[in-house]
Each structure stands twice: as C-alpha cells, then as structure tokens.
Write a protein that holds these residues in place. Sequence first.
Motif, PDB file in Angstrom:
ATOM      1  N   TRP A   1      61.024  70.288  -0.515  1.00  0.00           N
ATOM      2  CA  TRP A   1      61.549  71.654  -0.609  1.00  0.00           C
ATOM      3  C   TRP A   1      60.783  72.613   0.297  1.00  0.00           C
ATOM      4  CZ3 TRP A   1      65.657  71.734  -3.782  1.00  0.00           C
ATOM      5  CH2 TRP A   1      65.720  70.813  -4.845  1.00  0.00           C
ATOM      6  N   ILE A   2      59.596  72.216   0.644  1.00  0.00           N
ATOM      7  CA  ILE A   2      58.600  73.210   1.032  1.00  0.00           C
ATOM      8  C   ILE A   2      59.049  74.153   2.143  1.00  0.00           C
ATOM      9  CG2 ILE A   2      57.071  72.277   2.821  1.00  0.00           C
ATOM     10  CD1 ILE A   2      54.848  72.510   0.586  1.00  0.00           C
ATOM     11  N   ASP A   3      59.747  73.630   3.143  1.00  0.00           N
ATOM     12  CA  ASP A   3      60.075  74.538   4.251  1.00  0.00           C
ATOM     13  C   ASP A   3      61.215  75.490   3.922  1.00  0.00           C
ATOM     14  OD1 ASP A   3      61.558  72.271   4.177  1.00  0.00           O
ATOM     15  OD2 ASP A   3      62.092  72.330   6.296  1.00  0.00           O
ATOM     16  N   MET A   4      61.693  75.431   2.689  1.00  0.00           N
ATOM     17  CA  MET A   4      62.686  76.426   2.289  1.00  0.00           C
ATOM     18  C   MET A   4      62.010  77.732   1.883  1.00  0.00           C
ATOM     19  SD  MET A   4      65.229  74.486  -0.187  1.00  0.00           S
ATOM     20  CE  MET A   4      66.168  73.069   0.277  1.00  0.00           C
ATOM     21  N   PHE A   5      60.718  77.708   1.788  1.00  0.00           N
ATOM     22  CA  PHE A   5      60.064  78.833   1.140  1.00  0.00           C
ATOM     23  C   PHE A   5      59.256  79.712   2.078  1.00  0.00           C
ATOM     24  CE2 PHE A   5      60.260  75.456  -2.202  1.00  0.00           C
ATOM     25  CZ  PHE A   5      61.371  75.989  -2.828  1.00  0.00           C
ATOM     26  N   GLU A   6      59.677  79.731   3.323  1.00  0.00           N
ATOM     27  CA  GLU A   6      58.953  80.530   4.318  1.00  0.00           C
ATOM     28  C   GLU A   6      58.746  81.987   3.913  1.00  0.00           C
ATOM     29  OE1 GLU A   6      60.528  79.273   8.582  1.00  0.00           O
ATOM     30  OE2 GLU A   6      62.034  79.456   7.015  1.00  0.00           O
ATOM     31  N   ASP A   7      59.794  82.572   3.334  1.00  0.00           N
ATOM     32  CA  ASP A   7      59.695  84.016   3.113  1.00  0.00           C
ATOM     33  C   ASP A   7      59.270  84.361   1.694  1.00  0.00           C
ATOM     34  OD1 ASP A   7      61.997  83.113   1.988  1.00  0.00           O
ATOM     35  OD2 ASP A   7      63.173  84.886   2.488  1.00  0.00           O
ATOM     36  N   VAL A   8      58.618  83.425   1.051  1.00  0.00           N
ATOM     37  CA  VAL A   8      58.081  83.696  -0.268  1.00  0.00           C
ATOM     38  C   VAL A   8      56.872  84.622  -0.127  1.00  0.00           C
ATOM     39  CG1 VAL A   8      56.697  82.536  -2.036  1.00  0.00           C
ATOM     40  CG2 VAL A   8      58.937  81.639  -1.419  1.00  0.00           C
ATOM     41  N   GLY A   9      56.737  85.553  -1.056  1.00  0.00           N
ATOM     42  CA  GLY A   9      55.632  86.500  -0.973  1.00  0.00           C
ATOM     43  C   GLY A   9      54.327  85.929  -1.486  1.00  0.00           C
ATOM     44  N   MET A  10      54.409  85.144  -2.517  1.00  0.00           N
ATOM     45  CA  MET A  10      53.182  84.542  -3.035  1.00  0.00           C
ATOM     46  C   MET A  10      53.482  83.290  -3.845  1.00  0.00           C
ATOM     47  SD  MET A  10      51.835  86.806  -6.221  1.00  0.00           S
ATOM     48  CE  MET A  10      50.215  86.164  -5.981  1.00  0.00           C
ATOM     49  N   VAL A  11      52.447  82.487  -4.008  1.00  0.00           N
ATOM     50  CA  VAL A  11      52.588  81.261  -4.776  1.00  0.00           C
ATOM     51  C   VAL A  11      51.759  81.386  -6.050  1.00  0.00           C
ATOM     52  CG1 VAL A  11      52.262  78.771  -4.784  1.00  0.00           C
ATOM     53  CG2 VAL A  11      52.839  79.944  -2.653  1.00  0.00           C
ATOM     54  N   VAL A  12      52.398  81.131  -7.177  1.00  0.00           N
ATOM     55  CA  VAL A  12      51.661  81.067  -8.431  1.00  0.00           C
ATOM     56  C   VAL A  12      51.525  79.598  -8.793  1.00  0.00           C
ATOM     57  CG1 VAL A  12      51.716  81.622 -10.883  1.00  0.00           C
ATOM     58  CG2 VAL A  12      52.498  83.310  -9.216  1.00  0.00           C
ATOM     59  N   PHE A  13      50.288  79.139  -8.825  1.00  0.00           N
ATOM     60  CA  PHE A  13      50.051  77.721  -9.103  1.00  0.00           C
ATOM     61  C   PHE A  13      49.522  77.595 -10.528  1.00  0.00           C
ATOM     62  CE2 PHE A  13      48.019  73.632  -9.026  1.00  0.00           C
ATOM     63  CZ  PHE A  13      48.833  72.880  -8.200  1.00  0.00           C
ATOM     64  N   VAL A  14      50.152  76.714 -11.301  1.00  0.00           N
ATOM     65  CA  VAL A  14      49.791  76.605 -12.713  1.00  0.00           C
ATOM     66  C   VAL A  14      49.066  75.286 -12.972  1.00  0.00           C
ATOM     67  CG1 VAL A  14      50.651  76.720 -15.076  1.00  0.00           C
ATOM     68  CG2 VAL A  14      51.871  77.923 -13.250  1.00  0.00           C
ATOM     69  N   VAL A  15      47.944  75.401 -13.668  1.00  0.00           N
ATOM     70  CA  VAL A  15      47.184  74.217 -14.046  1.00  0.00           C
ATOM     71  C   VAL A  15      46.954  74.267 -15.553  1.00  0.00           C
ATOM     72  CG1 VAL A  15      44.907  73.119 -13.896  1.00  0.00           C
ATOM     73  CG2 VAL A  15      46.004  73.986 -11.826  1.00  0.00           C
ATOM     74  N   SER A  16      47.152  73.148 -16.214  1.00  0.00           N
ATOM     75  CA  SER A  16      46.864  73.098 -17.646  1.00  0.00           C
ATOM     76  C   SER A  16      45.396  72.770 -17.840  1.00  0.00           C
ATOM     77  CB  SER A  16      47.746  72.037 -18.305  1.00  0.00           C
ATOM     78  OG  SER A  16      47.160  71.640 -19.528  1.00  0.00           O
ATOM     79  N   MET A  17      44.659  73.714 -18.448  1.00  0.00           N
ATOM     80  CA  MET A  17      43.218  73.498 -18.600  1.00  0.00           C
ATOM     81  C   MET A  17      42.918  72.352 -19.554  1.00  0.00           C
ATOM     82  SD  MET A  17      41.399  77.199 -18.497  1.00  0.00           S
ATOM     83  CE  MET A  17      42.434  78.132 -19.615  1.00  0.00           C
ATOM     84  N   SER A  18      43.842  72.113 -20.498  1.00  0.00           N
ATOM     85  CA  SER A  18      43.565  71.052 -21.472  1.00  0.00           C
ATOM     86  C   SER A  18      43.776  69.661 -20.882  1.00  0.00           C
ATOM     87  CB  SER A  18      44.433  71.243 -22.709  1.00  0.00           C
ATOM     88  OG  SER A  18      45.791  71.175 -22.359  1.00  0.00           O
TER      89      SER A  18
END
Length: 858
Positions: free
Chosen positions: A687-704
């Motif tokens: 998918w990645i090159d579809m997201f050129e004009d994204v303003g920011m990336v929120v990356f989620v990690v589960s701490m548990s």
Amino acid sequence: MPLKMKPDSIHEDDDCLFAVEYDGPPLPYDIPRAVPINMDRIPVAAVVSPVCISAAMSFPVIQPILSIDSTKKQLSREKMVSPTSVIEHVSDSTAVSPTEEVSGELEETTRGLAFCDSFEVSEEKESLDNESVLSMDYPSSRVTGDCVSETGGKKQQVVTFLGIASDDDDDEEEDCIQKRTRVVPVKKQPQTKGKKGSCYRCFKGNRFTEKEVCLVCDAKYCSSCVLRAMGSMPEGRKCVSCIGCPIDESKRGSLGKCSRMLKRLLNDLEVKQIMKTERFCEANQLPAEYVYVNGQPLYPEELVALQTCANPPKKLKPGDYWYDKVSGLWGKEGEKPYQIISPHLNVGGPISAEASNGNTQVFINGREITKVELRMLQLAGVQCAGNPHFWVNEDGSYQEEGQKNTKGYIWGKAGTKLLCAVLSLPVPSKSISNASGDQLHSANSRSILDHLEHRTLQKILLVGNSGSGTSTIFKQAKILYKDIPFLEDERENIKVIIQTNVYGYLGMLLEGRERFEEEALGVMNAKQSLIEDEEGDAKSNIKTLYSIGPRLKAFSDWLLKTMAAGNLGVIFPAASREYAPLVEELWRDAAIQATYKRRSELGLLPSVASYFLERAIDVLTPDYEPSDLDILYAEGVTSSSGLACLDFSFPQTAAEENLDPSDHLDSLLRYQLIRVPSRGLGENCKWIDMFEDVGMVVFVVSMSDYDQVSEDGTNKMLLAKKLFESIITHPIFEQMDFLLILNKYDLLEEKVERVPLTRCEWFQDFNPVVSRHRSNNNNGNPTLGQLAFHYMAVKFKRFYSSLTGKKLFVSSSKSLDPNSVDASLKLAMEILKWSEERANICMSEYSMYSTEPSSFSN
Ligand SMILES: Nc1nc2c(ncn2[C@@H]2O[C@H](COP(=O)(O)OP(=O)(O)OP(=O)(O)O)[C@@H](O)[C@H]2O)c(=O)[nH]1
Ligand SMILES: [Ca+2]
C-alpha cells in the motif's frame, strides 16, 4: 476582457503610461485597472492580435499618456520602492490617496486610471496625522501593488508558486491567446524595518513581543503601534501605505482570522467589520490573471464563473491548473486530479494531453492520465489494456473513444469511492446533478468559498502490528467524532461478526474444557490405579469437574468440528436461532463455568472474550442489537476491506463555542484517519506508495506484548520494532511526523508487576529503582507501570532518532477508554498544526516571527 496596451505607442522617452477612462457600455464584471509601469521594465502587455478577436467584442484600451510633471516624482519614487508595476482590477476607478499630500501628487492624473507604485507615506507625515489617520476613511478603490508582468519572450519569474508548476512553453505557441501577459505577484517589501523582531514602527520590542502583521508587506507592529500603522483598516490588516495593494498570496488563508491582539484593542463590532471587509473587499480578492487554466490566464468573468459554479475548485490560489471540461476533473498543472468541479464551464484554454504529466498511455478526454488514476481505473474494473482513449462524462459513465455504448460507471461501485479517498483522487460531489441550473450568488458563494478554503483535509495514517489496537483506536474515533458512528447495515454486519466471535470463544472454552477434563481424568486415573487395577472400562463413566452431559457433548463436538473446518462463519448466524437454547444450557453448565474460571490458561482466548462470554446468552439471541461499546470490543470489525477510512473533525468544546466565530476554524479542519492492516505494509509494502500526501503517521504498539511471542517464536515487541523500522525508514515517510502510541497501558500496569519487562531482550537494561512502598503510588513516586512506559518511550525515541535524526512524539494510551484515544488524537492534531506552522515559517522570509500568537500561522 483585458486591457491592452498598444506597444507601438510606447516611446523610449515616455515616463509614464496613463489610461483613458472607459466609456463603453456598462460591464457586468469588474473592470481591470492598469497601472503605469517602470520604463526599464517595459514591455508589459502583449499585442492584441486582430486575428483572434471577433468583431463583435469590444475591448477597453488604455492609451499611454505622458504625464505632465511626472519625471521627477517617478525618479524619486523609484528610489523608494521596487520598480515594478501591476495590472489590477477595481470596481471603482477613482484614484484616491490616503493623505492629502499624496493625493496632491495625483491631481493631474486622468480619471479612470490608477497610478501606481506604492505610495510612500513617510513616518513623519503619518505621525503628524495620527488622530486623523485613525478616523479617516480610505476608500478601497485605489489599487496599488507590486507585480511583475512579463511577456512571452523574455521571462523572468520572480515568484514561483508553491507546489504549482508554472507553464513555460508558451513561447512556441502560435495562438495569440497564449500571449496573454503572465502576471506574477511579487511580495511588497515593508517600508521600514528595525532590528530583527522589533516593531516596524516604534522599533521597540523583540521577537517575543506580540505583533500584528500586514497582509501585504509583512510589516509587524506591536499593540501600541498597530492602530496607528494600520488606521481604520478599510481592507483589513494592512499598513496605511499598503491599502489598495493586493495581499501577499501566501496569507490568503488568514483572511478574516482575527488575532487576539486586535480583539483586545477593538470592540467586537469593529473586529467583525474589519474581518468582514478583509475577506470580501475587492482589493483582497484573488486576481483573475494569477490563475491559469489549461495554459491561459483567466479573465475576471471566467474567474467569477469558476468561483460561483455549483462545485467550485477548493482552495483556489494563484497558479497553473488543468481542467477537463467534459468530466469536470480539475488539478494542478502536472499533477493528478485534485477535485471534480462543475463540468462545461467556459474557462481557460483546451486541455493538453500532458496537462497532468501522465505517462501511462491511457487517456481520459484527451489527457494522458497519471499512474495513480490508472491504478484506480484498474481496481474499479475498467479494462485498460491496449492504451485506450476513454471518454468520461461528469457522471462517471465512460466509453472508449469512437464507440457509442457506455461501458460502465467509474464511480459506480461502493468500493471505488473509498479507493479514491485513499488514493487522494476526487469523486463527483453529490450536488453535481444540479450543477448546470442554479448558480450560487456572488457574495454568498464567496463566503462559502472562503469557508471551504479553510477546510483542509489532513490525512493521518494509523498503522500497527496485528493486535496492537489500531482497530480499537479507529472505532473509538468513529464513536467519538461521528454523530452516527455506525450505519444500520454496518450494525447488521457487525452483529453477525460479534455472534460468530462468541461462538468462537465458546469453542475455545470447550476445547479448554476437554483439556482440563483429560488432565483431571489423568490425575484421577493415576490415583485410582494405585488402589484398584481391574475396573478398566469404568473409566469413561468417571465424572470430573469438567465433564459435561451427552447432549452438550454432542453440541460441543459438532461446534469444534465446524470451527476446525473453518466453517463457523458460514453456519452462523443462520443457525443461531436453533442453537440459542443450547448455548444457554452450555454457559450455565458447571463444567463450563469451571473452565471459564481458568480462562487465563487458555492461550487462544483473547481478553475481550470475557466481555462477550459473560453476556453470551443475550448476544446470541436473534434480536440482539450491538451497542457502541460492543462494537468497540468486537474483534474483526474493521479488517474486512483491508483499508478503513474515516473523515472527521474535532467537535467544538463548550468553551470554544463561546469564542468569536473566527476562532472556530480549528474545529472546521477535517481529518482523515486511514487504518492500514499491518499485513498491507510489512516487507513488500504493497500500500505504501499510496500514502504520499499523508500528513503524519500514527504508529501503534501494544505495550503488553513485551512477553508475547508470535507463531514463529519471535517476541512480538521485536516484531513491532521491526515494522516500525521498516516504516520510518521508507522514503515516502521521510518528511513525515510520527506519533507513537504505546497502547494497552492498563494491561501493562497489571502485567509488569508479575512478568519482568526484561522478558523482552530489547528491554534488558530496564532496571528501575522502585521504592518499597509503591503500592498506591504514594509520595508521588511513579508506579512500575509508569516507569516501564517511560522506559519504552525512550527506547523507541532513541531508536527513531538514530535512524531518522528526528524527534519522535510518544503518547501512552488505553484504547478501550475513549478519553485516552481522544487525547492521543488531539495530540496528533497539535503535531500536524505545528508542522504546518513550521512549513509556514520556512516559507516566510522573516521566519522567526511567524510563531508568535498574533501572526497568521494560527
Ligand atoms: N485491555 C486493553 N485491550 C485493548 C486495548 N487496545 C486494544 N485492546 C484489545 O486488543 C485486541 C486487539 O486490538 P485491535 O484493535 O483489534 O488491534 P488490531 O489487531 O490492530 O486490529 P485488527 O488487525 O483489526 O485486529 C482487541 O481485543 C482489543 O479489544 C487496551 O488499551 N487495553
Ligand atoms: Ca485484532
């Protein structure tokens, strides 16, 4: 129609060009105003070729006139301001100057022309007249400004439009229309400038002093000078000497957005009035000739047609655009389509095949389309083999060129619109059907346009490994920010998903029950075998705590078989009515309850299962209706289509509602949350090159996850780190901000007391000094959970900056708690706003001031 200079009447020794009064029939649009130019920079306008103009049309013509007494003044003026000239549009062509001294200078000028360079109103003159300056009413008619006009031959672009490519090849064009003069706005320079950061009038203060900025020249004034420097602001926030000048186009977005400083200095009514004229006064409107459509600068009436049509272009700025009149597709020159506007508007020239700089050999209405459009067409099921030329109408119906029958509707499928949203391609707006009929009216549509201008869409990409909580965050956002978070048919689907899930959880319990029963039997057998060896066949009759009756056993066997075959989804919910009574019996059975008590030993059973199992009987009735909370807890709701996409804006808080309407603009900002399943990213990043004009990336990690392992035995925290690394280092995301959400804080807090964080090899050096009496977080000491969160945050931050050299934003979250998600997403919004401000700062010459509260970057 444009004013045309007659070049053959320009002589070397002419000092000034003056226009004659227009005396033709009344025109329905604003008359362009010509302003004399500096002789060194002539020529300005192009020859009107008689070939192209029909005899029926008449043009007002400005005849150059020699000023009687202008030589000296012209020279002195040149020393003061940049030697540039302008062609402008005004409705009232009477030249009026702000002060008498200045207007004296103009007495001999002919009515009907605006003489122009910037008028120099010296500091002394101004201060002499302070009181009257404040109360004086400056008609907004006089337009001055600094622009450079250029002709086809020698072009020297003074200002390039951000992100808008300029068109450079009209030299070769034969067509005379192509020789319309290109007018490029040039920012007017402030007249005075003290040391950096000080007020431009009193020269006091530093860069931290709150200041108001002139929309034209960027001069900045402190609160004691602003009213003197800007007078009664008949065109909004401009220095007195800038009144009539076109605004600096980069400030267009700030029109009508009041600063705190002005609100303090003036009363509500005055502020409202000033903000209104700032937005709507003639001098501040976008000049038509700054807008190029299909290679041609617009005439004023074309711009009006464009702005007042049913679906006008959003965020129209000076620059080059292409327009496909058949389909209404609209975009910046050299770029993919940006919007679908009303079709069939008679503006600009014919579209060129290279308009969007496509290289796909597939054509739509004569334009070679871009890669991303081709991908959309392919995914929408349009046959694109053999370099076809399509004819696409405004409703999306398409045919191949030269053929009569419609082959289909491009936007017909539901999925196509989502696809377009993700690919940042436009889809027809709903009102397109009544596009031809009702034209909105000017004042009204202007304010709508203005309104739209402020509503920019910011894209936020939500990514994380499976199980990290991205779906939960996505659903929370829906529940938080949407009036109707889930539609009727969505709820119907979700109901099926939830019921199927619950059968699945029951199956896992039953599997566990079998295991526990066998274990119990094993223990019993071992004991029994010591006592009596004979009674071999009595074994099957032995009852344990985990044994169930034959009826339930049959149901259990069948359910487990169905699950193993992967048929659960097929059989339920159709079978749910039939099995509901059995489910009730099953759930109440002592053996199941005993198994459920030991659920922590059932590795497969997710923690949310309890939420549903405890209500299994209700949930599995045919007329069950899932609540928002049920949907939030439900697994598998957002994964179906792969990508999920949510448009929202943050609702106003009560406090914001009480503020001036101009402050509400923040809440009009629209965001688009795009959730990507991790399998779509990962190694091959499909998918990645579809997201050129994204303003920011929120990356989620589960701490548990720190002690969890995946199927192949890899620690899940390390898997998250790996995905994180592959995304932050991807070239597409190079310029983007990242927000890391460390999720499942609730689970971490509980787990870290039992399982050491060092279970994950990346966290080997976690060695917190924890006070012995930390049970209730007393003495303000951090809990072990807080320490663990901080430690992980630092780990990720260091990792991030070691790879990117940038700063990582981190937020902790419990995504089952709406407030927690709200806080994290608001942080994302702040980061986006802040990065926009940074962008503005980079654009501005006087960068360091732009972050001040009263400046325009909001
Ligand atoms: N206790 C707790 N559970 C959470 C939290 N966030 C998510 N969960 C649960 O963790 C599980 C996985 O979360 P999802 O939102 O499905 O995560 P996801 O895997 O990124 O999304 P999908 O790929 O659609 O499954 C779900 O059962 C959630 O209910 C949290 O902060 N605390
Ligand atoms: Ca999940």
